[in-house]
Design a protein around this motif. Structure first.
Motif, PDB file in Angstrom:
ATOM      1  N   GLU A  62      59.655  56.134  37.143  1.00 53.15           N
ATOM      2  CA  GLU A  62      58.743  55.014  36.909  1.00 53.15           C
ATOM      3  C   GLU A  62      57.282  55.448  37.012  1.00 53.15           C
ATOM      4  O   GLU A  62      56.449  55.094  36.172  1.00 53.15           O
ATOM      5  N   GLY A  63      56.977  56.225  38.046  1.00 54.90           N
ATOM      6  CA  GLY A  63      55.602  56.664  38.245  1.00 54.90           C
ATOM      7  C   GLY A  63      55.115  57.561  37.120  1.00 54.90           C
ATOM      8  O   GLY A  63      53.998  57.392  36.611  1.00 54.90           O
ATOM      9  N   LYS A  64      55.940  58.517  36.722  1.00 54.97           N
ATOM     10  CA  LYS A  64      55.537  59.452  35.675  1.00 54.97           C
ATOM     11  C   LYS A  64      55.461  58.771  34.315  1.00 54.97           C
ATOM     12  O   LYS A  64      54.589  59.088  33.505  1.00 54.97           O
ATOM     13  N   MET A  65      56.362  57.828  34.046  1.00 53.49           N
ATOM     14  CA  MET A  65      56.292  57.105  32.779  1.00 53.49           C
ATOM     15  C   MET A  65      55.036  56.250  32.706  1.00 53.49           C
ATOM     16  O   MET A  65      54.428  56.113  31.637  1.00 53.49           O
ATOM     17  N   ASN A  66      54.627  55.674  33.828  1.00 51.30           N
ATOM     18  CA  ASN A  66      53.362  54.935  33.856  1.00 51.30           C
ATOM     19  C   ASN A  66      52.205  55.844  33.462  1.00 51.30           C
ATOM     20  O   ASN A  66      51.316  55.453  32.692  1.00 51.30           O
ATOM     21  N   GLU A  67      52.200  57.068  33.994  1.00 51.08           N
ATOM     22  CA  GLU A  67      51.145  58.029  33.669  1.00 51.08           C
ATOM     23  C   GLU A  67      51.194  58.418  32.192  1.00 51.08           C
ATOM     24  O   GLU A  67      50.160  58.490  31.517  1.00 51.08           O
ATOM     25  N   ILE A  68      52.392  58.682  31.689  1.00 54.11           N
ATOM     26  CA  ILE A  68      52.561  59.091  30.292  1.00 54.11           C
ATOM     27  C   ILE A  68      52.080  57.992  29.346  1.00 54.11           C
ATOM     28  O   ILE A  68      51.371  58.249  28.364  1.00 54.11           O
ATOM     29  N   ILE A  69      52.449  56.747  29.643  1.00 56.25           N
ATOM     30  CA  ILE A  69      52.050  55.620  28.797  1.00 56.25           C
ATOM     31  C   ILE A  69      50.541  55.410  28.850  1.00 56.25           C
ATOM     32  O   ILE A  69      49.897  55.147  27.825  1.00 56.25           O
ATOM     33  N   ALA A  70      49.950  55.542  30.038  1.00 58.00           N
ATOM     34  CA  ALA A  70      48.495  55.382  30.172  1.00 58.00           C
ATOM     35  C   ALA A  70      47.758  56.458  29.373  1.00 58.00           C
ATOM     36  O   ALA A  70      46.761  56.171  28.688  1.00 58.00           O
ATOM     37  N   GLN A  71      48.238  57.695  29.440  1.00 57.46           N
ATOM     38  CA  GLN A  71      47.618  58.785  28.684  1.00 57.46           C
ATOM     39  C   GLN A  71      47.764  58.563  27.182  1.00 57.46           C
ATOM     40  O   GLN A  71      46.827  58.797  26.408  1.00 57.46           O
ATOM     41  N   LEU A  72      48.934  58.088  26.771  1.00 58.10           N
ATOM     42  CA  LEU A  72      49.167  57.822  25.353  1.00 58.10           C
ATOM     43  C   LEU A  72      48.251  56.706  24.853  1.00 58.10           C
ATOM     44  O   LEU A  72      47.640  56.818  23.782  1.00 58.10           O
ATOM     45  N   ASP A  73      48.137  55.637  25.629  1.00 58.10           N
ATOM     46  CA  ASP A  73      47.260  54.528  25.257  1.00 58.10           C
ATOM     47  C   ASP A  73      45.817  54.998  25.086  1.00 58.10           C
ATOM     48  O   ASP A  73      45.119  54.579  24.150  1.00 58.10           O
ATOM     49  N   SER A  74      45.363  55.873  25.983  1.00 58.49           N
ATOM     50  CA  SER A  74      43.979  56.347  25.911  1.00 58.49           C
ATOM     51  C   SER A  74      43.750  57.220  24.680  1.00 58.49           C
ATOM     52  O   SER A  74      42.654  57.234  24.110  1.00 58.49           O
ATOM     53  N   ALA A 104      59.830  67.574  32.619  1.00 62.54           N
ATOM     54  CA  ALA A 104      60.575  67.312  31.389  1.00 62.54           C
ATOM     55  C   ALA A 104      62.071  67.509  31.612  1.00 62.54           C
ATOM     56  O   ALA A 104      62.894  66.747  31.093  1.00 62.54           O
ATOM     57  N   GLU A 105      62.423  68.515  32.394  1.00 62.58           N
ATOM     58  CA  GLU A 105      63.845  68.753  32.677  1.00 62.58           C
ATOM     59  C   GLU A 105      64.441  67.600  33.476  1.00 62.58           C
ATOM     60  O   GLU A 105      65.567  67.157  33.208  1.00 62.58           O
TER      61      GLU A 105
END
Length: 217
Positions: A62-74, A104-105
């Motif tokens: 959950e935490g890492k997906m939040n980061e990934i989505i925030a980076q993608l949005d930016s 990723a693994e």
């Protein structure tokens, strides 16, 4: 989660340690004691923040997906071309494999080893991630650059499935050089974008207009 203190330093150390332990030993064979040792905390400290090993894995995701989505949005916020947005989406997915191999693994391999995650977890973050792609496809349809007969929801899942399978093979084969991964991303993007574009008219496919074009067939 046993304790709602996401900003706590020990909480983050446990999650960072879990990434390394899960990637090295696999989720099934990893022990909470190994995570505690890698995080430099007592075994009992783990249970102040997490109920069990599955809870650690899900919290990590959950935490890492939040980061990934925030980076993608930016990265997408100032981009106007829907096709370029799709290319950025694809590139971002594989940059995770290139730049954060252990993470990723865990996401592509070890999550599947958790029965709780696969059967009980309501994957809100994954739904958000797919919706970004579905919304881009819908935007492309509105602008006439994506085929109107494509289902955004279906296509976003299909594209994710392709990327997930490729990411899995990359993770299992070990780290890739930046140049080879970048080339692969460009090839995948070109293939996907060709498939999403509206079909050419009969005249365009035949290489000419009217009788003259048909006579060349």
């Amino acid at each position: 989660m046993a304790k709602n203190t996401r900003s706590n330093d020990k909480y983050q150390r446990i999650l960072d340690a879990a990434i390394k332990v899960f990637a090295e030993h696999g989720f099934y064979h990893s022990k909470v004691a190994e995570i505690a040792k890698a995080a430099d905390v007592a075994d009992g400290t783990i249970y102040l923040y997490f109920k069990n090993k599955d809870d650690i894995l899900i919290s990590l995701f959950e935490g890492k997906m939040n980061e990934i989505i925030a980076q993608l949005d930016s990265r997408l916020v100032d981009v106007r071309d829907p096709l370029e947005k799709i290319r950025i989406y694809i590139a971002g997915h594989f940059e995770l494999v290139r730049d954060h191999h252990d993470l990723a693994e865990v996401i592509t391999v070890e999550l599947r080893q958790s029965t709780k995650f696969m059967k009980e977890y309501r994957n809100v973050q994954f739904t958000r991630y797919l919706k970004i792609l579905a919304d881009i496809i819908q935007e492309g349809q509105a602008g006439g650059v994506v085929a109107a007969d494509v289902s955004p929801a279906t296509m976003s899942r299909a594209l994710f499935g392709m990327m997930d399978e490729l990411a899995l093979s990359l993770v299992l084969s070990g780290p890739r050089k930046k140049q080879s991964l970048d080339k692969m991303v460009e090839e995948i993007s070109a293939f996907v974008l060709r498939g999403l574009r509206p079909a050419q008219s009969d005249e365009g496919l035949h290489g000419g207009a009217g009788e003259e074009g048909r006579e060349r067939l």
